[in-house]
Design an enzyme around this catalytic site. Structure first.
Site, PDB file in Angstrom:
ATOM      1  N   SER A 177      30.534  52.920  40.541  1.00  0.00           N
ATOM      2  CA  SER A 177      31.128  52.466  39.286  1.00  0.00           C
ATOM      3  C   SER A 177      30.197  52.754  38.105  1.00  0.00           C
ATOM      4  O   SER A 177      29.824  53.902  37.884  1.00  0.00           O
ATOM      5  CB  SER A 177      31.478  50.981  39.401  1.00  0.00           C
ATOM      6  OG  SER A 177      32.306  50.553  38.346  1.00  0.00           O
TER       7      SER A 177
ATOM      8  N   ASP B  24      42.385  52.487  42.987  1.00  0.00           N
ATOM      9  CA  ASP B  24      41.313  51.845  42.212  1.00  0.00           C
ATOM     10  C   ASP B  24      41.884  51.344  40.885  1.00  0.00           C
ATOM     11  O   ASP B  24      42.319  52.144  40.057  1.00  0.00           O
ATOM     12  CB  ASP B  24      40.198  52.861  41.960  1.00  0.00           C
ATOM     13  CG  ASP B  24      38.941  52.224  41.371  1.00  0.00           C
ATOM     14  OD1 ASP B  24      39.072  51.226  40.640  1.00  0.00           O
ATOM     15  OD2 ASP B  24      37.840  52.720  41.633  1.00  0.00           O
TER      16      ASP B  24
ATOM     17  N   HIS C 170      38.673  49.218  44.319  1.00  0.00           N
ATOM     18  CA  HIS C 170      37.487  49.653  43.572  1.00  0.00           C
ATOM     19  C   HIS C 170      36.179  49.530  44.361  1.00  0.00           C
ATOM     20  O   HIS C 170      35.234  50.264  44.093  1.00  0.00           O
ATOM     21  CB  HIS C 170      37.380  48.835  42.279  1.00  0.00           C
ATOM     22  CG  HIS C 170      36.235  49.236  41.397  1.00  0.00           C
ATOM     23  ND1 HIS C 170      36.101  50.509  40.881  1.00  0.00           N
ATOM     24  CD2 HIS C 170      35.153  48.535  40.950  1.00  0.00           C
ATOM     25  CE1 HIS C 170      34.992  50.567  40.150  1.00  0.00           C
ATOM     26  NE2 HIS C 170      34.408  49.400  40.172  1.00  0.00           N
TER      27      HIS C 170
END
Length: 386
Positions: free
Chosen positions: A234, A321, A360
């Site tokens: 991320s 995601d 995610h």
């Protein structure tokens, strides 16, 4: 005399029992009248529901106007105070899970992990966790920091893990990934950037990158010829590409770069983030919300960095995601795959289908992950040695 009185009484009773006379319209000439108090009560009963409805509508309208005022005020507040937007990018003030002692990784089920503190710069201290490979679990029990540092020189590859925003190095999904990587035979070294967890300092893109560089050099000083891989997740992918670009420019690249749920750059990610949904079509969205991020010196330009990276690259991204859209990871792959800097290196993109539900941060659950890493990193090691 008695008969006369009786007849008068009977006539009186008949008159009383007789119906009221009708007028020409066949309606009662004399209507029955309610007492004044009863009439007033009836009027009050009718007015009360109307009053309640009016009061409810007034409060609802007042709430709507207040929310509208806040909605309009927030963009101006963010524009006037760019530090607010920087806080929303880093979310370092969100510490999840709460009430954990980062000095005790064993409380999170990491009995083969040591907690360190390193000092990248003056007045900056960062907390580090070092998890040894599963083969060293038994030997690691009760050992001190010196033993763990020496263990980096054992014949096991090392993964430097750079986590995303919010939370700490003790986040649940992060801990689960450390366990998976450890079971596959890797040392895992991770840390909290300055301003996160129990690390001391103020967060910034430059500072986060420098922290990562310091830890990488610390690892390389102890790992000998063992491969060192960099894994970013991320927001950590932005730190990872910043770091690897710098390492390649000084001709000390890592053996491979792994990006999990990456984006192209922070502006495109902010525009696609679920937090921005309610303002995405607000007039001047870029000026109000995206420009303050740039003003704060935050770019995390993965799409630019990959053009200067010369090492194997693996991108992992789940199609479902909700935080970093899948199309941003795919776009980054397309940029990297056509970059001249990767001409002699492997670039691979691995999607995870929506039905798997990895979203995610749950790619570590994939039963295919060990095979993916073994095949990709095995080839990377071969490229490194040849």
């Amino acid at each position: 005399m008695r008969k006369r009185n009786e007849s008068v009484t009977v006539e009186h009773e008949r008159a009383a029992a007789a119906p009221a006379p009708l007028d020409k319209g066949c309606s009662l000439r004399h209507s029955l009248r309610l007492p004044a108090a009863a009439a007033a009560a009836a009027d009050t009963g009718m007015k009360r529901p109307l009053g309640r409805r009016y009061g409810l509508w007034f409060r609802l309208r007042k709430l709507i106007l207040w929310l509208l005022g806040v909605y309009i005020a927030i963009p101006f507040l963010v524009k006037l105070c760019p530090a607010i937007q920087a806080k929303l990018v880093f979310l370092n003030f969100v510490r999840v899970p709460y009430f954990i002692d980062l000095k005790r990784p064993q409380d999170q089920g990491l009995n083969h992990t040591c907690n360190y503190y390193l000092q990248p710069e003056e007045d900056v201290t960062i907390g580090v966790w070092h998890t040894v490979p599963a083969a060293l679990w038994k030997n690691a029990r009760g050992k001190d920091q010196l033993w763990f540092e020496d263990a980096l020189g054992s014949s096991h590859p090392v993964i430097l893990y750079l986590h995303g925003n919010a939370g700490t190095r003790g986040g649940d999904h992060r801990v689960e990934l450390y366990k998976v990587l450890s079971s596959l035979g890797y040392h895992v070294v991770t840390f909290d950037y300055r301003g996160w967890g129990d690390s001391v300092g103020s967060p910034s893109e430059r500072g986060m990158t420098y922290d990562a560089l310091h830890v990488f050099d610390w690892i390389k000083a102890r790992s000998g010829d063992n491969p060192v891989y960099i894994w970013g997740h991320s927001l950590g992918t932005g730190v990872a590409t910043n770091l690897v670009r710098r390492l390649c420019e000084r001709e000390t690249p890592p053996d491979a770069l792994i990006l999990e749920s990456p984006f192209t750059n922070i502006r495109e990610e902010a525009r696609s983030h679920p937090f921005s949904v309610i303002y995405r079509y607000f007039p001047g969205f870029d000026w109000f919300f995206l420009d303050p991020i740039t003003t704060s010196g935050i770019k995390f330009a993965n799409d630019e960095n990959v053009k200067y990276i010369s090492c194997s690259l693996l991108i992992l991204h789940a199609e479902d995601d909700p935080v970093v859209p899948f199309h941003l990871g795919k776009k980054l792959y397309n940029i990297a795959a056509t970059s001249r800097s990767f001409r002699d290196y492997k670039v691979q993109f691995v999607p995870f289908h929506t039905d798997l539900g990895y979203r995610h941060k749950y790619i570590y659950r994939s039963p295919e992950l060990p095979r993916i890493l073994r095949e990709f990193l095995g080839k990377s090691e071969h490229e490194h040695h040849h």
